[in-house]
Write a protein that holds these residues in place. Structure first.
Motif, PDB file in Angstrom:
ATOM      1  N   LEU A  82      17.947   0.228  -8.146  1.00 57.19           N
ATOM      2  CA  LEU A  82      16.889  -0.274  -7.271  1.00 57.19           C
ATOM      3  C   LEU A  82      15.818   0.787  -7.051  1.00 57.19           C
ATOM      4  CD1 LEU A  82      18.919  -2.220  -4.535  1.00 57.19           C
ATOM      5  CD2 LEU A  82      17.624  -3.163  -6.453  1.00 57.19           C
ATOM      6  N   GLY A  83      16.254   2.054  -6.982  1.00 53.95           N
ATOM      7  CA  GLY A  83      15.305   3.138  -6.802  1.00 53.95           C
ATOM      8  C   GLY A  83      14.323   3.238  -7.952  1.00 53.95           C
ATOM      9  N   GLU A  84      14.826   3.066  -9.168  1.00 52.06           N
ATOM     10  CA  GLU A  84      13.938   3.100 -10.337  1.00 52.06           C
ATOM     11  C   GLU A  84      12.977   1.912 -10.323  1.00 52.06           C
ATOM     12  OE1 GLU A  84      16.825   3.318 -13.462  1.00 52.06           O
ATOM     13  OE2 GLU A  84      16.663   5.502 -13.611  1.00 52.06           O
ATOM     14  N   LYS A  85      13.436   0.766  -9.855  1.00 51.22           N
ATOM     15  CA  LYS A  85      12.554  -0.401  -9.753  1.00 51.22           C
ATOM     16  C   LYS A  85      11.419  -0.148  -8.761  1.00 51.22           C
ATOM     17  CE  LYS A  85      15.737  -4.127 -11.050  1.00 51.22           C
ATOM     18  NZ  LYS A  85      16.405  -5.374 -10.594  1.00 51.22           N
ATOM     19  N   THR A  86      11.762   0.442  -7.618  1.00 52.78           N
ATOM     20  CA  THR A  86      10.724   0.728  -6.617  1.00 52.78           C
ATOM     21  C   THR A  86       9.755   1.788  -7.139  1.00 52.78           C
ATOM     22  OG1 THR A  86      12.137   2.372  -5.513  1.00 52.78           O
ATOM     23  CG2 THR A  86      12.246   0.119  -4.698  1.00 52.78           C
ATOM     24  N   GLN A  92       3.322  11.227   0.213  1.00 53.80           N
ATOM     25  CA  GLN A  92       4.493  10.713   0.926  1.00 53.80           C
ATOM     26  C   GLN A  92       5.383   9.862   0.013  1.00 53.80           C
ATOM     27  OE1 GLN A  92       1.356   9.874   1.519  1.00 53.80           O
ATOM     28  NE2 GLN A  92       1.096   7.756   2.258  1.00 53.80           N
ATOM     29  N   VAL A  93       4.769   9.202  -0.973  1.00 55.87           N
ATOM     30  CA  VAL A  93       5.562   8.415  -1.927  1.00 55.87           C
ATOM     31  C   VAL A  93       6.341   9.340  -2.851  1.00 55.87           C
ATOM     32  CG1 VAL A  93       5.462   6.733  -3.794  1.00 55.87           C
ATOM     33  CG2 VAL A  93       3.944   6.486  -1.821  1.00 55.87           C
ATOM     34  N   GLN A  94       5.700  10.392  -3.337  1.00 58.53           N
ATOM     35  CA  GLN A  94       6.378  11.346  -4.212  1.00 58.53           C
ATOM     36  C   GLN A  94       7.537  12.035  -3.491  1.00 58.53           C
ATOM     37  OE1 GLN A  94       2.908  13.703  -5.307  1.00 58.53           O
ATOM     38  NE2 GLN A  94       2.871  12.783  -7.353  1.00 58.53           N
ATOM     39  N   ASN A  95       7.316  12.401  -2.236  1.00 61.14           N
ATOM     40  CA  ASN A  95       8.397  13.032  -1.465  1.00 61.14           C
ATOM     41  C   ASN A  95       9.595  12.104  -1.312  1.00 61.14           C
ATOM     42  OD1 ASN A  95       6.934  15.371  -1.117  1.00 61.14           O
ATOM     43  ND2 ASN A  95       6.139  14.806   0.894  1.00 61.14           N
ATOM     44  N   SER A  96       9.327  10.828  -1.032  1.00 61.52           N
ATOM     45  CA  SER A  96      10.434   9.871  -0.870  1.00 61.52           C
ATOM     46  C   SER A  96      11.174   9.663  -2.189  1.00 61.52           C
ATOM     47  CB  SER A  96       9.904   8.532  -0.331  1.00 61.52           C
ATOM     48  OG  SER A  96       9.012   7.926  -1.254  1.00 61.52           O
ATOM     49  N   LEU A  97      10.455   9.716  -3.315  1.00 61.83           N
ATOM     50  CA  LEU A  97      11.100   9.559  -4.621  1.00 61.83           C
ATOM     51  C   LEU A  97      11.982  10.766  -4.946  1.00 61.83           C
ATOM     52  CD1 LEU A  97       8.119   8.024  -6.623  1.00 61.83           C
ATOM     53  CD2 LEU A  97      10.311   6.894  -6.158  1.00 61.83           C
ATOM     54  N   ILE A  98      11.525  11.965  -4.628  1.00 66.05           N
ATOM     55  CA  ILE A  98      12.349  13.165  -4.823  1.00 66.05           C
ATOM     56  C   ILE A  98      13.628  13.056  -4.007  1.00 66.05           C
ATOM     57  CG2 ILE A  98      12.488  15.647  -4.373  1.00 66.05           C
ATOM     58  CD1 ILE A  98       9.474  15.795  -4.947  1.00 66.05           C
ATOM     59  N   ASN A 118       0.846  -1.186   0.000  1.00 64.02           N
ATOM     60  CA  ASN A 118       0.000   0.000   0.000  1.00 64.02           C
ATOM     61  C   ASN A 118       0.887   1.244   0.000  1.00 64.02           C
ATOM     62  OD1 ASN A 118       0.953   0.229   2.626  1.00 64.02           O
ATOM     63  ND2 ASN A 118      -0.928  -0.539   3.562  1.00 64.02           N
ATOM     64  N   SER A 119       0.307   2.395   0.159  1.00 62.89           N
ATOM     65  CA  SER A 119       1.079   3.644   0.078  1.00 62.89           C
ATOM     66  C   SER A 119       2.079   3.788   1.219  1.00 62.89           C
ATOM     67  CB  SER A 119       0.125   4.848   0.073  1.00 62.89           C
ATOM     68  OG  SER A 119      -0.639   4.887   1.268  1.00 62.89           O
ATOM     69  N   PHE A 120       1.868   3.061   2.326  1.00 68.11           N
ATOM     70  CA  PHE A 120       2.806   3.130   3.445  1.00 68.11           C
ATOM     71  C   PHE A 120       4.023   2.224   3.226  1.00 68.11           C
ATOM     72  CE2 PHE A 120      -1.327   4.246   5.257  1.00 68.11           C
ATOM     73  CZ  PHE A 120      -1.013   5.457   5.863  1.00 68.11           C
ATOM     74  N   THR A 121       3.946   1.355   2.226  1.00 67.81           N
ATOM     75  CA  THR A 121       5.057   0.446   1.947  1.00 67.81           C
ATOM     76  C   THR A 121       6.234   1.185   1.320  1.00 67.81           C
ATOM     77  OG1 THR A 121       3.460  -1.328   1.509  1.00 67.81           O
ATOM     78  CG2 THR A 121       5.717  -1.676   0.746  1.00 67.81           C
ATOM     79  N   PHE A 122       5.935   2.160   0.454  1.00 69.32           N
ATOM     80  CA  PHE A 122       6.968   2.683  -0.425  1.00 69.32           C
ATOM     81  C   PHE A 122       7.881   3.760   0.166  1.00 69.32           C
ATOM     82  CE2 PHE A 122       4.108   0.501  -3.264  1.00 69.32           C
ATOM     83  CZ  PHE A 122       5.012  -0.176  -4.089  1.00 69.32           C
TER      84      PHE A 122
END
Length: 573
Positions: free
Chosen positions: A168-172, A186-192, A149-153
């Motif tokens: 690995l980051g691109e895979k996630t 929160q997922v977008q922030n972690s990706l940035i 779910n969204s809390f996983t990423f």
């Protein structure tokens, strides 16, 4: 600190025996349903675990692994460990205590772990010394039917940032898109944050620009990315665009200027921060105090120290070490020692700060005494390469040749530390201080690539040249070569630094000022000092660019002649 007492354990066990053990109902292996999580946590065979059960009180008070082990032992003997809700609480607590091994053991004994439990393990991996294993664990769980779910990423992507692995980051990132959670804030922030940490700042900025809604974390993440990439101009521009800031925002940019060797801008930003009513954190104060030390601003450093005292801010080892370093660099080693003496739980970093403070800026003999005390006291610390730079510098200042040779041998043979250019430079200065000029030059001439992994064959030429300028007084040769390089590569920062050190060695301080002005005119922002660390960076990183490689033949010939000139100077003596 809270403690789990025997009386509380007995109280827990008596309460457990007043309720029959709860047997989990049959269910699918994985589920992310919040309704299922609630009922599976509390309702079994008509019994309910009350939120007032002493177990929850004990879990809230638990502060270390020993206490957690006591609680778990009682849960095992009582049968409550079979309750998935309680098991998940123990799992979460183990992860918060940063024990990945214990977390995995608990996870293996959880019946039918749900998404919440798997997310906890991913988070534990992301904070461990093997963050990349979070991705491995994630894909293993997918094979077993795990539904993220969204809390996983956020922790999953964070593990890629910690390991610096953009593949690995691109895979996630692809997994987040596949599971339809890539638009979660929160997922977008972690990706940035991940793309910024991996140096892919363009990808981070593209994601930032495409976000329909941005919060403080979004802005802080993109600014941190630019600071990491040393693009402080864009970082400051984004900072100015922010409608709302917090202490983290200010800290990121202040520390960025400090790492970019521009402490003046960092201090200016700190004053602006104080004027706007932001209360500085420990990180703020440590960064500003370090900036004061690097720019030799004793008055401002003492003012910040006074602010820490007036606001009753609790000091910590990082803040105290920054104070020691600042007072030492500002030639007030006696004040640094006052700060050091009040530290109860010392580590190698604060020991290094006070040892180098005395060895380089204060009384060298006191520095050597502190070194002996550091090694021989009850909780003796093993010195590192930084420690020995200070020790060898102290020997050079005092002309202690036999002691210096002893410490150099001790560093290599006893502590198994490989010397770098800074150590050889200290030894060369030591030989020169007792009149052994020939030996001083030979020290630098004998540095080979095998002895120093960081020193390339090209940089060895510069090291030899610096030795000639320092010990043979052949300043004209170094000046001629450095100026010739700058004619074809005017933005070569390390060459400017090399030229400044040559003039400083010769005592030509007016020429040093001229070089500084030249750097400002040409927009070369990073301005080095003349200390050992900067000198080490200059020699290790001084390389000629493409313009030099494709430049005039006579310049290449001049570089080729440097080793010959060096060798011939040795034979003349």
């Amino acid at each position: 600190m809270a403690r789990v007492t025997l009386r509380e354990i007995i109280k827990l066990r008596s309460s457990v025996y007043s309720h029959p053990p709860l047997i989990p109902s049959k269910s699918s292996f994985f589920t992310s349903s919040p309704v299922y999580s609630y009922f599976s946590a509390y309702h079994y065979q008509g019994s309910t675990v009350s939120l007032y059960n002493p177990i929850f009180h004990l879990l809230r008070k638990c502060r270390n692994m020993r206490q957690l082990s006591q609680i778990q032992a009682s849960l095992v003997t009582s049968g409550l460990v079979r309750n998935p809700f309680i098991a998940s609480r123990v799992l979460a607590l183990s992860a918060d205590l940063n024990s990945i091994h214990y977390t995995l053991i608990i996870f293996q004994h959880v019946d039918s772990p749900d998404t919440f439990c798997i997310n906890i393990v991913i988070k534990a991996y992301s904070k461990s010394c093997v963050p990349q294993q979070a991705v491995v664990f994630y894909f293993e769980m997918l094979k077993n039917g795990f539904m993220p779910n969204s809390f996983t990423f956020p922790p999953l992507v964070s593990s890629c940032a910690e390991s610096g692995c953009y593949n690995l980051g691109e895979k996630t990132h692809g997994q987040a898109i596949k599971n339809g959670v890539d638009n979660a804030l929160q997922v977008q922030n972690s990706l940035i944050h991940m793309y910024g940490c991996c140096g892919l700042i363009d990808a981070a900025k593209k994601m930032f620009d495409q976000m329909p809604h941005k919060d403080l974390v979004s802005w802080n993440s993109i600014i941190t990315g630019y600071v990491r990439c040393e693009d402080l101009g864009i970082a400051h521009m984004l900072f100015d665009e922010m409608a709302q800031k917090n202490v983290v925002t200010w800290n990121v940019l202040i520390s960025g200027y400090l790492k970019g060797k521009n402490p003046g801008c960092g201090l200016k930003l700190f004053r602006e921060m104080m004027n706007k009513g932001y209360g500085g954190s420990h990180t703020t104060m440590a960064s500003v105090i370090t900036a004061c030390g690097r720019s030799l601003r004793l008055k401002e450093g003492k003012s910040v120290h006074g602010s820490v005292i007036r606001t009753f801010m609790d000091t910590n080892i990082i803040l105290d070490t920054a104070l020691i370093d600042m007072y030492s660099k500002c030639q007030r080693v006696e004040l640094a020692e006052v700060v050091f003496d009040r530290i109860l739980d010392r580590n190698l970093v604060c020991w290094n700060a006070i040892v180098l403070g005395h060895c380089i800026h204060g009384n060298p003999q006191n520095g050597l005494h502190l070194f002996v005390k550091m090694v021989n006291e009850e909780r003796g610390f093993s010195p590192d390469k930084i420690t020995f730079i200070g020790v060898l510098c102290a020997c050079a200042r005092e002309g202690l040749l036999s002691e210096g040779k002893k410490y150099f041998t001790q560093m290599v043979n006893v502590y198994d530390l490989k010397p770098n250019f800074a150590h050889f430079w200290c030894m060369a200065n030591l030989y020169n201080s007792v009149g052994l000029i020939q030996e001083a030059v030979e020290i630098l001439s004998n540095i080979s690539d095998d002895e120093n992994d960081d020193l390339s064959s090209e940089s060895s030429v510069w090291a030899h040249l610096l030795g000639l300028c320092r010990f043979k007084g052949d300043v004209n040769l170094g000046e001629q070569v450095a100026k010739s390089v700058l004619e074809v590569d005017p933005e070569n920062f390390f060459c400017y630094g090399f030229l400044m050190n040559i003039y400083a060695i010769a005592g030509k301080w007016e020429e040093v000022n001229k070089v500084e002005e030249m750097m400002k005119e040409k927009g070369v922002k990073r301005l080095p000092g003349c200390n050992l660390v900067d000198l080490n960076d200059i020699v290790h990183n001084l390389k000629v660019g493409d313009k030099w490689q494709n430049g005039r033949k006579e310049l290449s010939t001049m570089i080729d002649e440097v080793p010959q000139r060096f060798l011939s100077s040795l034979t003349m003596d």
